[in-house]
Write an enzyme that holds these catalytic residues in place. Structure first.
Site, PDB file in Angstrom:
ATOM      1  N   CYS A  86     -20.519 -16.602 -48.487  1.00 26.22           N
ATOM      2  CA  CYS A  86     -19.473 -15.672 -48.071  1.00 26.22           C
ATOM      3  C   CYS A  86     -18.606 -16.318 -46.982  1.00 26.22           C
ATOM      4  CB  CYS A  86     -20.073 -14.336 -47.656  1.00 26.22           C
ATOM      5  SG  CYS A  86     -18.827 -13.005 -47.572  1.00 26.22           S
ATOM      6  N   HIS A 190     -22.729 -12.915 -52.613  1.00 23.16           N
ATOM      7  CA  HIS A 190     -23.971 -12.905 -51.833  1.00 23.16           C
ATOM      8  C   HIS A 190     -25.168 -13.062 -52.774  1.00 23.16           C
ATOM      9  CE1 HIS A 190     -22.563 -11.719 -47.794  1.00 23.16           C
ATOM     10  NE2 HIS A 190     -21.566 -11.144 -48.458  1.00 23.16           N
ATOM     11  N   GLU A 192     -28.219 -13.340 -51.974  1.00 22.41           N
ATOM     12  CA  GLU A 192     -29.346 -12.560 -51.452  1.00 22.41           C
ATOM     13  C   GLU A 192     -29.244 -11.089 -51.827  1.00 22.41           C
ATOM     14  OE1 GLU A 192     -26.243 -12.147 -48.202  1.00 22.41           O
ATOM     15  OE2 GLU A 192     -26.839 -13.635 -49.709  1.00 22.41           O
TER      16      GLU A 192
END
Length: 210
Positions: A86, A190, A192
């Protein structure tokens, strides 16, 4: 066992990123959350997260004594694999044009500027699940295929040389979703937060041999 430095500079979804990296590593890598220059300089891999405004993130990174120098030694001198996530990807740029002009790391030439969709129905921030367009370049990026990833941002990194763009995303018009140059890679999404597809991506990064 290789060690992975997850950079802690006060700007990033660290806990989620750490948990995802540890899960993706499956006991084969040690993930260390750190801003210690010596640890970073000697890391086998480096991950730079980032959430918020470009200028605030770059300032926070710069205020950690010796941290940028240690990252540069590991990545630019030793050639260790690097992943920006990001705003961590955006900081690779020459400059960010959010709240004025802020110099970036300049590891990949280009600017970070506001996403301006040509379709008025496409809302900014670009938030939610989206599929990458034409992921290519290193196996790290090409392996994503058509798996949707999770995005949340209003600005994007536009490299000077489109050959440094490793994938695009379409949200009322296309903009870069991933960049790659040598041992340096970055993703606007992202991993994650991208469930199994994100974990698979991180697992590839932990094995990536650029």
């Amino acid at each position: 066992m290789q060690n992975v430095a997850l950079i802690d500079y006060g700007s990033g979804n660290l806990r989620s990123a750490e948990k995802a990296l540890v899960k993706a590593a499956d006991g084969q890598s040690e993930v260390v959350v750190t801003c210690d220059p010596e640890t970073v300089a000697n890391a086998d891999r480096i991950v730079l997260p980032g959430v918020g405004a470009f200028s605030a993130c770059m300032t926070a990174l710069s205020e950690r004594p010796g941290l940028i120098e240690a990252m540069t030694q590991a990545v630019r001198t030793k050639g260790q694999p690097f992943l920006g996530i990001c705003v961590g990807m955006q900081l690779l740029a020459s400059r960010g044009l959010e709240f004025g002009e802020t110099r970036g790391l300049d590891w990949i030439g280009g600017d970070v500027r506001r996403v301006e969709p040509t379709d008025a129905a496409a809302k900014i921030p670009h938030m939610g699940w989206n599929t990458l367009v034409s992921p290519h370049g290193p196996d790290l990026i090409a392996g994503i295929g058509d798996a949707p990833m999770y995005f949340t941002h209003s600005f994007a990194f536009y490299p000077d040389d489109e050959r440094d763009v490793a994938a695009w995303v379409d949200h009322g018009g296309r903009f870069p979703a991933a960049v790659a140059k040598g041992n340096v890679a970055g993703v606007q999404f992202h991993p994650e937060k991208s469930q199994s597809a994100g974990l698979a991506f991180l697992a590839r990064f932990l094995e990536w041999r650029p």
